[in-house]
Design a protein around this motif. Structure first.
Motif, PDB file in Angstrom:
ATOM      1  N   TRP A  33      55.453 -59.146  43.955  1.00  0.00           N
ATOM      2  CA  TRP A  33      54.879 -57.836  44.290  1.00  0.00           C
ATOM      3  C   TRP A  33      54.686 -57.027  43.026  1.00  0.00           C
ATOM      4  N   PRO A  34      53.720 -56.065  43.008  1.00  0.00           N
ATOM      5  CA  PRO A  34      53.036 -55.461  44.163  1.00  0.00           C
ATOM      6  C   PRO A  34      51.831 -56.226  44.681  1.00  0.00           C
ATOM      7  N   SER A  64      60.041 -55.327  49.604  1.00  0.00           N
ATOM      8  CA  SER A  64      59.249 -55.181  48.378  1.00  0.00           C
ATOM      9  C   SER A  64      59.013 -53.714  48.044  1.00  0.00           C
ATOM     10  N   ARG A  65      58.798 -52.908  49.064  1.00  0.00           N
ATOM     11  CA  ARG A  65      58.493 -51.488  48.857  1.00  0.00           C
ATOM     12  C   ARG A  65      59.729 -50.693  48.447  1.00  0.00           C
ATOM     13  N   GLY A  90      57.516 -53.841  40.216  1.00  0.00           N
ATOM     14  CA  GLY A  90      57.744 -54.415  41.531  1.00  0.00           C
ATOM     15  C   GLY A  90      58.622 -55.646  41.469  1.00  0.00           C
TER      16      GLY A  90
END
Length: 226
Positions: A33-34, A64-65, A90
């Motif tokens: 990620w992102p 991930s966020r 990320g």
């Protein structure tokens, strides 16, 4: 590049090994990620990870966020999504799909192998000239060191195994919706007042992480509170 080939093969072997060590494992996935790029998938992980990537929601996307471990279900299958942060751009996220709700012994196995998978993935991305920079690799190692230090503190006061100490950190992180690395770093600062490698540039955790760390430490030191 030879390093990329080696790293990719290492990731595959580690993920296969992780799945083999878990009773009821239905798949293991790894994404970056992102970008939301799926690097490797074992068993049903390819299908179930892709469902979350396409839909933009689910434990994988949340992990991930928020850069914190997230448990839940996807398509009726239990999943644990574990982010391994590289720094500001990320994380890499490991997803483990199980035929049952995650148990302490499952989390212990995941905790032992996930850092190796994340480090191998970081090496592949770095050697391939992708999103990872050298300073991000340094921060990734730094974050993991703080997590290990925090686990050591919890093991000392609770007289527990590494897996249980890690679970305490994970639960505290999930309840407060705070990144695991921030809770761990804050705990080391709350208890010790400084970090072992304080000569390096360190981004101080947010105030909420210190609140979580203090509550966790006070609860562990007070008999009957946990």
């Amino acid at each position: 590049m030879d390093q990329v080939k080696f790293g990719t093969e290492l990731i595959s072997r580690l993920m296969d090994h992780l799945c083999a060590q878990l009773d009821g494992c239905e798949g293991v996935g790894l994404s970056v990620w992102p970008e939301g790029k799926l690097l490797r998938a074992v068993g049903r992980a390819g299908e179930l990870d892709q469902v979350q990537l396409d839909g933009g929601e689910g434990p994988l996307v949340e992990a991930s966020r928020d850069e914190r471990q997230v448990s839940g279900q996807v398509g009726g299958v239990d999943v644990v999504a574990v982010p391994g942060s590289w720094g500001d751009s990320g994380p890499v996220v490991l997803t483990v799909y199980l035929s049952h709700s995650p148990r302490v012994e499952d989390l212990k196995v995941i905790e032992e192998i996930e850092p190796l998978v994340a480090t191998a993935a970081a090496m592949v991305e770095f050697c391939a000239g992708e999103v990872l920079r050298a300073d991000q690799m340094v921060r990734m190692v730094q974050h993991r060191r703080y997590i290990e230090q925090a686990k050591g503190l919890l093991m000392g006061v609770r007289l527990c195994a590494p897996g249980e100490a890690f679970e305490l950190l994970v639960r505290a992180s999930q309840r407060a919706n705070v990144k695991l690395r921030d809770v761990a770093t804050a705990l080391v600062l709350v208890v010790g007042g400084t970090l072992e490698d304080s000569a390096e540039e360190v981004v101080e955790p947010p105030a909420v992480a210190f609140d979580v760390a203090r509550r966790l430490w006070d609860a562990l030191k007070t008999p009957g509170k946990m």
